[in-house]
Design a protein around this motif. Sequence first.
Motif, PDB file in Angstrom:
ATOM      1  N   TRP A 184      12.419  10.135   2.925  1.00 12.70           N
ATOM      2  CA  TRP A 184      13.100   9.966   4.221  1.00 12.70           C
ATOM      3  C   TRP A 184      12.066  10.053   5.339  1.00 12.70           C
ATOM      4  O   TRP A 184      11.999   9.206   6.225  1.00 12.70           O
ATOM      5  CB  TRP A 184      14.167  11.040   4.354  1.00 12.70           C
ATOM      6  N   VAL A 185      11.233  11.092   5.296  1.00 11.12           N
ATOM      7  CA  VAL A 185      10.122  11.226   6.239  1.00 11.12           C
ATOM      8  C   VAL A 185       8.833  11.284   5.424  1.00 11.12           C
ATOM      9  O   VAL A 185       8.733  12.069   4.477  1.00 11.12           O
ATOM     10  CB  VAL A 185      10.253  12.497   7.097  1.00 11.12           C
ATOM     11  N   THR A 186       7.863  10.471   5.783  1.00  7.03           N
ATOM     12  CA  THR A 186       6.599  10.403   5.048  1.00  7.03           C
ATOM     13  C   THR A 186       5.440  10.438   6.043  1.00  7.03           C
ATOM     14  O   THR A 186       5.549   9.882   7.149  1.00  7.03           O
ATOM     15  CB  THR A 186       6.509   9.103   4.227  1.00  7.03           C
ATOM     16  N   TYR A 187       4.362  11.082   5.656  1.00  8.76           N
ATOM     17  CA  TYR A 187       3.144  11.079   6.466  1.00  8.76           C
ATOM     18  C   TYR A 187       1.987  10.610   5.603  1.00  8.76           C
ATOM     19  O   TYR A 187       1.849  11.015   4.439  1.00  8.76           O
ATOM     20  CB  TYR A 187       2.827  12.483   6.991  1.00  8.76           C
ATOM     21  N   GLU A 194      -4.821   2.329   8.052  1.00  5.05           N
ATOM     22  CA  GLU A 194      -3.794   2.209   9.079  1.00  5.05           C
ATOM     23  C   GLU A 194      -2.483   1.693   8.478  1.00  5.05           C
ATOM     24  O   GLU A 194      -2.487   0.790   7.637  1.00  5.05           O
ATOM     25  CB  GLU A 194      -4.262   1.251  10.176  1.00  5.05           C
ATOM     26  N   VAL A 195      -1.373   2.241   8.933  1.00  2.00           N
ATOM     27  CA  VAL A 195      -0.048   1.815   8.464  1.00  2.00           C
ATOM     28  C   VAL A 195       0.313   0.469   9.102  1.00  2.00           C
ATOM     29  O   VAL A 195       0.218   0.309  10.325  1.00  2.00           O
ATOM     30  CB  VAL A 195       1.013   2.871   8.819  1.00  2.00           C
ATOM     31  N   PRO A 196       0.722  -0.514   8.309  1.00  2.00           N
ATOM     32  CA  PRO A 196       1.090  -1.830   8.851  1.00  2.00           C
ATOM     33  C   PRO A 196       2.476  -1.783   9.485  1.00  2.00           C
ATOM     34  O   PRO A 196       3.210  -0.800   9.345  1.00  2.00           O
ATOM     35  CB  PRO A 196       1.096  -2.710   7.596  1.00  2.00           C
ATOM     36  N   PRO A 197       2.884  -2.846  10.197  1.00  3.01           N
ATOM     37  CA  PRO A 197       4.259  -2.921  10.718  1.00  3.01           C
ATOM     38  C   PRO A 197       5.257  -2.819   9.572  1.00  3.01           C
ATOM     39  O   PRO A 197       5.037  -3.372   8.489  1.00  3.01           O
ATOM     40  CB  PRO A 197       4.301  -4.305  11.378  1.00  3.01           C
ATOM     41  N   PRO A 201      15.229  -0.186  10.036  1.00  2.00           N
ATOM     42  CA  PRO A 201      15.165   0.717  11.195  1.00  2.00           C
ATOM     43  C   PRO A 201      14.031   1.747  11.117  1.00  2.00           C
ATOM     44  O   PRO A 201      14.115   2.806  11.741  1.00  2.00           O
ATOM     45  CB  PRO A 201      16.515   1.425  11.117  1.00  2.00           C
ATOM     46  N   VAL A 202      12.990   1.447  10.347  1.00  2.00           N
ATOM     47  CA  VAL A 202      11.902   2.408  10.154  1.00  2.00           C
ATOM     48  C   VAL A 202      11.216   2.698  11.486  1.00  2.00           C
ATOM     49  O   VAL A 202      10.928   1.784  12.266  1.00  2.00           O
ATOM     50  CB  VAL A 202      10.875   1.859   9.143  1.00  2.00           C
ATOM     51  N   ARG A 203      10.957   3.985  11.717  1.00  2.00           N
ATOM     52  CA  ARG A 203      10.239   4.408  12.923  1.00  2.00           C
ATOM     53  C   ARG A 203       8.844   4.888  12.537  1.00  2.00           C
ATOM     54  O   ARG A 203       8.695   5.652  11.581  1.00  2.00           O
ATOM     55  CB  ARG A 203      10.994   5.530  13.636  1.00  2.00           C
ATOM     56  N   ILE A 204       7.832   4.455  13.263  1.00  2.00           N
ATOM     57  CA  ILE A 204       6.442   4.846  13.018  1.00  2.00           C
ATOM     58  C   ILE A 204       5.906   5.534  14.266  1.00  2.00           C
ATOM     59  O   ILE A 204       6.097   5.037  15.376  1.00  2.00           O
ATOM     60  CB  ILE A 204       5.565   3.619  12.687  1.00  2.00           C
ATOM     61  N   GLU A 205       5.248   6.663  14.095  1.00  2.00           N
ATOM     62  CA  GLU A 205       4.646   7.338  15.241  1.00  2.00           C
ATOM     63  C   GLU A 205       3.396   8.088  14.808  1.00  2.00           C
ATOM     64  O   GLU A 205       3.321   8.593  13.679  1.00  2.00           O
ATOM     65  CB  GLU A 205       5.643   8.289  15.901  1.00  2.00           C
ATOM     66  N   PRO A 206       2.389   8.169  15.669  1.00  2.00           N
ATOM     67  CA  PRO A 206       1.147   8.868  15.320  1.00  2.00           C
ATOM     68  C   PRO A 206       1.316  10.376  15.379  1.00  2.00           C
ATOM     69  O   PRO A 206       2.161  10.891  16.115  1.00  2.00           O
ATOM     70  CB  PRO A 206       0.166   8.382  16.389  1.00  2.00           C
ATOM     71  N   VAL A 207       0.518  11.075  14.600  1.00  3.80           N
ATOM     72  CA  VAL A 207       0.412  12.530  14.696  1.00  3.80           C
ATOM     73  C   VAL A 207      -1.005  12.814  15.186  1.00  3.80           C
ATOM     74  O   VAL A 207      -1.963  12.837  14.400  1.00  3.80           O
ATOM     75  CB  VAL A 207       0.669  13.219  13.346  1.00  3.80           C
ATOM     76  N   GLU A 208      -1.125  12.934  16.502  1.00  3.45           N
ATOM     77  CA  GLU A 208      -2.425  13.058  17.160  1.00  3.45           C
ATOM     78  C   GLU A 208      -3.362  11.973  16.619  1.00  3.45           C
ATOM     79  O   GLU A 208      -2.964  10.813  16.529  1.00  3.45           O
ATOM     80  CB  GLU A 208      -2.973  14.476  16.983  1.00  3.45           C
ATOM     81  N   ASP A 209      -4.586  12.350  16.219  1.00  2.00           N
ATOM     82  CA  ASP A 209      -5.512  11.363  15.655  1.00  2.00           C
ATOM     83  C   ASP A 209      -5.609  11.485  14.137  1.00  2.00           C
ATOM     84  O   ASP A 209      -6.516  10.948  13.518  1.00  2.00           O
ATOM     85  CB  ASP A 209      -6.898  11.524  16.275  1.00  2.00           C
ATOM     86  N   GLY A 211      -3.031  10.857  11.568  1.00  2.00           N
ATOM     87  CA  GLY A 211      -2.380   9.891  10.695  1.00  2.00           C
ATOM     88  C   GLY A 211      -1.065   9.427  11.268  1.00  2.00           C
ATOM     89  O   GLY A 211      -0.826   9.525  12.475  1.00  2.00           O
ATOM     90  N   THR A 212      -0.183   8.973  10.392  1.00  2.00           N
ATOM     91  CA  THR A 212       1.055   8.324  10.831  1.00  2.00           C
ATOM     92  C   THR A 212       2.278   8.919  10.164  1.00  2.00           C
ATOM     93  O   THR A 212       2.302   9.128   8.943  1.00  2.00           O
ATOM     94  CB  THR A 212       0.994   6.815  10.512  1.00  2.00           C
ATOM     95  N   LEU A 213       3.292   9.162  10.976  1.00  2.00           N
ATOM     96  CA  LEU A 213       4.585   9.653  10.510  1.00  2.00           C
ATOM     97  C   LEU A 213       5.528   8.455  10.379  1.00  2.00           C
ATOM     98  O   LEU A 213       5.617   7.627  11.286  1.00  2.00           O
ATOM     99  CB  LEU A 213       5.143  10.654  11.515  1.00  2.00           C
ATOM    100  N   ILE A 214       6.224   8.363   9.244  1.00  2.00           N
ATOM    101  CA  ILE A 214       7.136   7.253   8.971  1.00  2.00           C
ATOM    102  C   ILE A 214       8.525   7.831   8.696  1.00  2.00           C
ATOM    103  O   ILE A 214       8.698   8.616   7.757  1.00  2.00           O
ATOM    104  CB  ILE A 214       6.664   6.437   7.751  1.00  2.00           C
ATOM    105  N   VAL A 215       9.496   7.467   9.516  1.00  2.00           N
ATOM    106  CA  VAL A 215      10.885   7.928   9.339  1.00  2.00           C
ATOM    107  C   VAL A 215      11.728   6.721   8.953  1.00  2.00           C
ATOM    108  O   VAL A 215      11.866   5.773   9.731  1.00  2.00           O
ATOM    109  CB  VAL A 215      11.432   8.575  10.616  1.00  2.00           C
TER     110      VAL A 215
END
Length: 250
Positions: A184-187, A194-197, A201-209, A211-215
Motif C-alpha cells: 500500500w505504501v512503499t519507499y 529514480e522512480v518513473p511516472p 491513483p498512485v501518489r509519488i513524493e520525495p523523502v528529503e534527498d 528516496g521516494t515514497l509511493i502510495v
Amino acid sequence: MTAKAKTPPETYYAGAYWGARKESPGECARRTAGFLNLLAECDPFLAQWYKPAKSRKDARTHPLMPPDMPTLAEMFRRGVNREKGGPVFEDLGFSFWFDNGGTRRDCAALRIHCGGYAEAFSNSCFLSFPSEGANAERIFTASVLAEVVRSMVLAWDPDWCVSTSWDHRELLPDEGRTGTFVGWVTYLSRRHGEVPPLPAPVRIEPVEDKGTLIVLTPERFTVANPEHVALAHRVRELLTRAGLMQSVTP
C-alpha cells in the motif's frame, strides 16, 4: 441453516530493510530514539513504548519515552547475537523487541535488528499494528501509514520500506518472503535509481534527498479489492523494468 463465518479484517504492518551496515549499540540507540520521537508524531497510540518485562503491568513501570540513550544502548548490548555460553558474533549486530503496552488485539510492537555487517546481511525495523479497534481504524489510513514509513526512512535510511496488509504479503510467496515488493505504501532509496511516472491513483513524493515514497491508493488498500491487487502488480512491473526492485541483500 449454518451461519457463514465472518471474514476477519485485514491487519497491517510496516517494515524498513537495509543491507550490511556496521553500527555500535550507541548508534543503534540514537537511530531508535529519533525514530520513536518521529513515530510519536504520527498517532497518539504510537507515542508510548515500554521496556520488555515479564508482564504488561511490570512493563508500564519502565517507559522508554521520552527516549533515554543509555537505556536504549544497554538494551541493544543485551541483544547481541551469541551462542549460549560462547563468543559474541559482532558482525550479526544487535536485536531489541518491545511494545507499547496494549492488549493482545490492541497493541503495537517493534522489532529492531541493526548494526549487522555480515556478508549478505539484512538489518530491519519492523512495526506491527493492532488488529482491531478504534486505534487500528485510525492508523489504517494512507496518511498515517505514509507518515510511519517516512519516519522509518528518516531514522534508518533504509533501502526499502513497505506498509501493507498481512493478507497481501501472503499473496506474494516469493517477493513477500525473499525480496522487495510493492505494498500500500512503499519507499525506495534513491541509491537504486529514480522512480518513473506511475499510473493514477498512485501518489509519488520525495523523502528529503533520500528516496521516494509511493502510495498506491488514497482509500484503504485491501486484497478483497481485485483492482488494488492488480494495481500493486502493475506498479511492481514498472519499477522492476526501471531496475528499482532490487533485493536488500546481494
